[in-house]
Scaffold this active site. Sequence first.
Site: not given
Ligand code: UDP
Ligand code: MG
Length: 169
Positions: A10, A58, A91, A97, A108, A122, A125
């Site tokens: 990112k 968000f 992952r 996350t 992360r 973070n 992705h």
């Molecule tokens: N995100 C955030 N606040 C939250 C949840 C998610 O800022 O409470 C952002 C974060 O950058 C995350 C992205 O939104 O990577 C996508 O969220 P997802 O739940 O898909 O998490 P990921 O799969 O990236 O772990």
């Molecule tokens: Mg996701």
Amino acid sequence: MDQAVLILIKPDGLKKSLTGNILTRLSETKLEIVAAKMVRVSKSLAEEHYKHLKDKPFFPEIIHYLQGDLHDRKKVMALVYWGPDAITKCRDLAGSTNPEEAEATSIRGSYGRITTSGVYENVVHVSSNVPEAEREIKLWFNPDEIIVDLYGTKTVAQKECATKVWADK
Ligand code: UDP
Ligand code: MG
């Protein structure tokens, strides 16, 4: 089982010059990189990528984030990793996350932060499951940009399709 997974470095990862570190960490998985490119992310691409989160408070912020508006870096690096249990392996390396909850040794946990407005920056992705990986890889890549055959393809004749080519080669 062999799986494909979409990885995005990112804009915060690019701004912090973490590309090398992140690729080194991912190389621990012994997975194969089967596609890689830099992408300037349009609003529609970002919105489609995160469409499952469109009702979250968000959502507007993460669209700006993925487009690079928060980091003065209007690009992401998109890669497809392929091999045994690719999704779980990547992952696990990426970590949770929320970067504050991610294991300190994860990508992360090492490099992420939460902004004062609450966005989880973070740095990477990673697709979360097999159907999501397929949806995301098809969204970010065309079949001929991936060096293995991951999903079924078809050939379509393009009428009057203009393509940019090198002026001299
Ligand atoms: N995100 C955030 N606040 C939250 C949840 C998610 O800022 O409470 C952002 C974060 O950058 C995350 C992205 O939104 O990577 C996508 O969220 P997802 O739940 O898909 O998490 P990921 O799969 O990236 O772990
Ligand atoms: Mg996701």
